[in-house]
Design a protein around this motif. Structure first.
Motif, PDB file in Angstrom:
ATOM      1  N   ASP A 211      38.081  34.786 -37.362  1.00  0.00           N
ATOM      2  CA  ASP A 211      36.695  35.230 -37.198  1.00  0.00           C
ATOM      3  C   ASP A 211      36.104  34.712 -35.893  1.00  0.00           C
ATOM      4  N   PRO A 212      35.736  35.594 -34.963  1.00  0.00           N
ATOM      5  CA  PRO A 212      35.203  35.126 -33.671  1.00  0.00           C
ATOM      6  C   PRO A 212      33.866  34.419 -33.810  1.00  0.00           C
ATOM      7  N   GLY A 213      33.031  34.837 -34.782  1.00  0.00           N
ATOM      8  CA  GLY A 213      31.734  34.197 -34.945  1.00  0.00           C
ATOM      9  C   GLY A 213      31.855  32.737 -35.327  1.00  0.00           C
ATOM     10  N   LEU A 214      32.814  32.413 -36.194  1.00  0.00           N
ATOM     11  CA  LEU A 214      33.032  31.028 -36.593  1.00  0.00           C
ATOM     12  C   LEU A 214      33.500  30.202 -35.401  1.00  0.00           C
ATOM     13  N   ARG A 215      34.388  30.767 -34.582  1.00  0.00           N
ATOM     14  CA  ARG A 215      34.851  30.031 -33.410  1.00  0.00           C
ATOM     15  C   ARG A 215      33.711  29.822 -32.412  1.00  0.00           C
ATOM     16  N   VAL A 216      32.878  30.845 -32.212  1.00  0.00           N
ATOM     17  CA  VAL A 216      31.744  30.710 -31.293  1.00  0.00           C
ATOM     18  C   VAL A 216      30.823  29.578 -31.745  1.00  0.00           C
ATOM     19  N   PHE A 217      30.563  29.511 -33.055  1.00  0.00           N
ATOM     20  CA  PHE A 217      29.716  28.436 -33.585  1.00  0.00           C
ATOM     21  C   PHE A 217      30.326  27.077 -33.264  1.00  0.00           C
ATOM     22  N   LEU A 235      44.760  36.834 -27.100  1.00  0.00           N
ATOM     23  CA  LEU A 235      44.694  35.781 -26.091  1.00  0.00           C
ATOM     24  C   LEU A 235      44.532  36.414 -24.728  1.00  0.00           C
ATOM     25  N   LEU A 236      44.071  35.622 -23.766  1.00  0.00           N
ATOM     26  CA  LEU A 236      43.959  36.085 -22.389  1.00  0.00           C
ATOM     27  C   LEU A 236      45.334  36.041 -21.744  1.00  0.00           C
ATOM     28  N   ALA A 237      45.845  37.183 -21.306  1.00  0.00           N
ATOM     29  CA  ALA A 237      47.174  37.249 -20.699  1.00  0.00           C
ATOM     30  C   ALA A 237      47.153  36.660 -19.290  1.00  0.00           C
ATOM     31  N   ALA A 238      48.296  36.169 -18.854  1.00  0.00           N
ATOM     32  CA  ALA A 238      48.394  35.522 -17.544  1.00  0.00           C
ATOM     33  C   ALA A 238      48.008  36.469 -16.415  1.00  0.00           C
ATOM     34  N   ARG A 239      48.301  37.759 -16.563  1.00  0.00           N
ATOM     35  CA  ARG A 239      47.999  38.724 -15.496  1.00  0.00           C
ATOM     36  C   ARG A 239      46.749  39.548 -15.806  1.00  0.00           C
ATOM     37  N   GLU A 287      37.804  36.362 -23.972  1.00  0.00           N
ATOM     38  CA  GLU A 287      36.344  36.432 -24.066  1.00  0.00           C
ATOM     39  C   GLU A 287      35.719  35.260 -24.814  1.00  0.00           C
ATOM     40  N   GLN A 288      36.428  34.136 -24.948  1.00  0.00           N
ATOM     41  CA  GLN A 288      35.842  32.955 -25.580  1.00  0.00           C
ATOM     42  C   GLN A 288      36.280  31.705 -24.834  1.00  0.00           C
ATOM     43  N   GLN A 289      35.284  30.903 -24.457  1.00  0.00           N
ATOM     44  CA  GLN A 289      35.555  29.678 -23.728  1.00  0.00           C
ATOM     45  C   GLN A 289      35.382  28.467 -24.644  1.00  0.00           C
ATOM     46  N   PRO A 290      36.202  27.424 -24.442  1.00  0.00           N
ATOM     47  CA  PRO A 290      36.001  26.208 -25.224  1.00  0.00           C
ATOM     48  C   PRO A 290      34.750  25.468 -24.749  1.00  0.00           C
ATOM     49  N   ALA A 291      34.322  24.493 -25.516  1.00  0.00           N
ATOM     50  CA  ALA A 291      33.204  23.648 -25.098  1.00  0.00           C
ATOM     51  C   ALA A 291      33.616  22.829 -23.880  1.00  0.00           C
ATOM     52  N   ASP A 292      32.645  22.372 -23.110  1.00  0.00           N
ATOM     53  CA  ASP A 292      32.941  21.531 -21.946  1.00  0.00           C
ATOM     54  C   ASP A 292      33.710  20.286 -22.381  1.00  0.00           C
ATOM     55  N   GLY A 293      34.795  20.030 -21.670  1.00  0.00           N
ATOM     56  CA  GLY A 293      35.623  18.874 -22.005  1.00  0.00           C
ATOM     57  C   GLY A 293      36.641  19.141 -23.096  1.00  0.00           C
ATOM     58  N   TYR A 294      36.657  20.374 -23.601  1.00  0.00           N
ATOM     59  CA  TYR A 294      37.595  20.758 -24.651  1.00  0.00           C
ATOM     60  C   TYR A 294      38.593  21.775 -24.091  1.00  0.00           C
ATOM     61  N   HIS A 316      41.033  23.654 -31.037  1.00  0.00           N
ATOM     62  CA  HIS A 316      39.952  23.459 -30.074  1.00  0.00           C
ATOM     63  C   HIS A 316      39.623  21.972 -30.134  1.00  0.00           C
ATOM     64  N   ALA A 317      40.075  21.232 -29.136  1.00  0.00           N
ATOM     65  CA  ALA A 317      39.954  19.780 -29.174  1.00  0.00           C
ATOM     66  C   ALA A 317      39.738  19.245 -27.762  1.00  0.00           C
ATOM     67  N   ARG A 318      39.347  18.002 -27.675  1.00  0.00           N
ATOM     68  CA  ARG A 318      39.125  17.390 -26.367  1.00  0.00           C
ATOM     69  C   ARG A 318      40.397  17.455 -25.529  1.00  0.00           C
TER      70      ARG A 318
END
Length: 400
Positions: A211-217, A235-239, A287-294, A316-318
């Motif tokens: 679920d993308p909404g749960l990950r965004v939260f 996932l975001l592909a290398a190219r 289209e989803q970025q981790p938190a800063d430092g994660y 999703h971890a430090r």
């Protein structure tokens, strides 16, 4: 391994349970009668009663009819959310640790008819098929000390959410609207954050991990997680563009390099340590970025006996979190299933005879208290000192 108990120990447990139920009942009820029935109900749930419905519980407790328990669950004036908060406080007081883990999973109660709150023909994880049932997303707190439920939701299908007549009969509050199960878990996580529940990670199965909404939260709230995800998670592909998670495994297998796999345990099971081969790959979500430092890491778990049996986990971890820590969190996911099993098999989690919204929340939350008492009591077994002669304390687990 067996547990050797003394009479004094059983008496001590009884006193602790009495003190706990009295302390929790005081702010819940204004009159002594419901306080007494509440204490009886908790004791009944913990007792050896074949079915934990109101009739058999009442018979075990010596009540002349089932009216007292039915009144407590269905008609008395009290707030199940206050009980939920008390259960959380009790669990955190005794089991809380800074490295605690919150675990989400849903379970189901197969029911007849269509008037009990939330009952509908829907997917039932218990049988793996469509059943007439209620679905209950549950949240477990787990630490090195033990694990117990601390939050719960009753899933209200869309057909229910828009049916004013059925809602009215079942007592569904007006403010309750349709929410997906992942959204209900988001709401519970928000409540735990607001309550300052001490935890370091969140974990769940792929039904939630996808679920993308749960990950965004979790990204926005800086919640570290290790969630199972489906093979087609983008996932975001290398190219550029997107590719499914499964392509990462395909590339690893094509390399033919066994050094990318590490054999590690993700925790103890009934048959010993649960050993698997693991691979970890740094990835980026489409289209989803981790938190800063994660950072995002894909964990791939492969069966040793059947290498074709593979499961994927998104972490999703430090940044620079060691792999064994992430694997350990992935293994904690089974604790909520143990709670579901104990709740159903021993405590009557799904054996209620209530139809209305309030009754469901009251029964399930009272079961949560009974389970928490078991977890805390078990956790404190190791606190018992050895006797003066240096022999093992009779309450500890020991081999015959």
């Amino acid at each position: 391994m067996t547990l050797c108990l003394t009479y004094d120990h059983v008496v001590s447990w009884d006193a602790e349970l009495s003190a706990l139920t009295a302390r929790i009942a005081d702010p819940l009820f204004k009159r002594p009668e419901p306080k007494a029935v509440f204490s009886d109900l908790v004791r009944g749930l913990l007792a050896d009663v074949p079915r934990k419905n109101s009739w058999q519980l009442s018979d075990h407790l010596g009540h002349p009819t089932s009216n007292r328990i039915e009144h407590l669950l269905s008609r008395a004036q009290w707030d199940a959310d206050l009980l939920r908060d008390a259960v959380r406080g009790y669990v955190v007081e005794h089991l809380g640790r800074p490295d605690g883990v919150l675990i989400a999973d849903d379970t189901a109660a197969i029911k007849k008819g269509d008037r009990s709150a939330g009952v509908a023909r829907q997917y039932c994880g218990l049988t793996g098929q469509i059943e007439n049932c209620q679905v209950m997303p549950m949240l477990t707190y787990a630490s090195t000390a033990g694990h117990a439920f601390i939050n719960r939701r009753l899933y209200l299908p869309e057909a229910w959410a828009g049916d004013l007549g059925r809602r009215r009969v079942a007592g569904v509050p007006e403010q309750v609207v349709f929410a997906t199960k992942p959204q209900q878990v988001i709401d519970m996580l928000g409540e735990e954050i607001a309550a300052a529940t001490p935890f370091r990670y969140f974990t769940a199965d792929s039904g939630y991990g996808r679920d993308p909404g749960l990950r965004v939260f979790c990204h926005a709230e800086r919640v570290a997680y290790v969630m199972a995800v489906p093979v087609d998670l983008p996932l975001l592909a290398a190219r550029g563009g997107a590719e499914p998670v499964g392509h990462v495994l395909d590339r690893l297998l094509a390399m033919g390099n066994n050094s990318v796999w590490e054999r590690r345990s993700c925790g103890a099971g009934v048959k010993g340590m649960r050993l698997y081969d693991w691979a970890a790959v740094a990835i980026a979500l489409a289209e989803q970025q981790p938190a800063d430092g994660y950072a995002h890491t894909l964990l791939i778990r492969r069966s040793i006996s059947d290498p074709g049996e593979v499961e994927f986990f998104l972490a999703h971890a430090r940044t620079a979190t060691p792999l064994p820590e992430l694997i350990s969190v992935a293994g904690m996911r089974w604790k909520v299933e143990e709670n579901n099993e104990t709740g159903k098999d021993l405590l009557g989690l799904t054996e209620y005879q209530v139809r209305r919204w309030d009754g469901w929340h009251r029964h399930v939350t009272t079961v949560m208290l009974a389970l928490a008492f078991l977890a805390v009591t078990h956790a404190h077994l190791d606190d018992e000192p050895a006797d003066p002669a240096g022999k093992a304390h009779p309450l500890r687990e020991r081999a015959h």
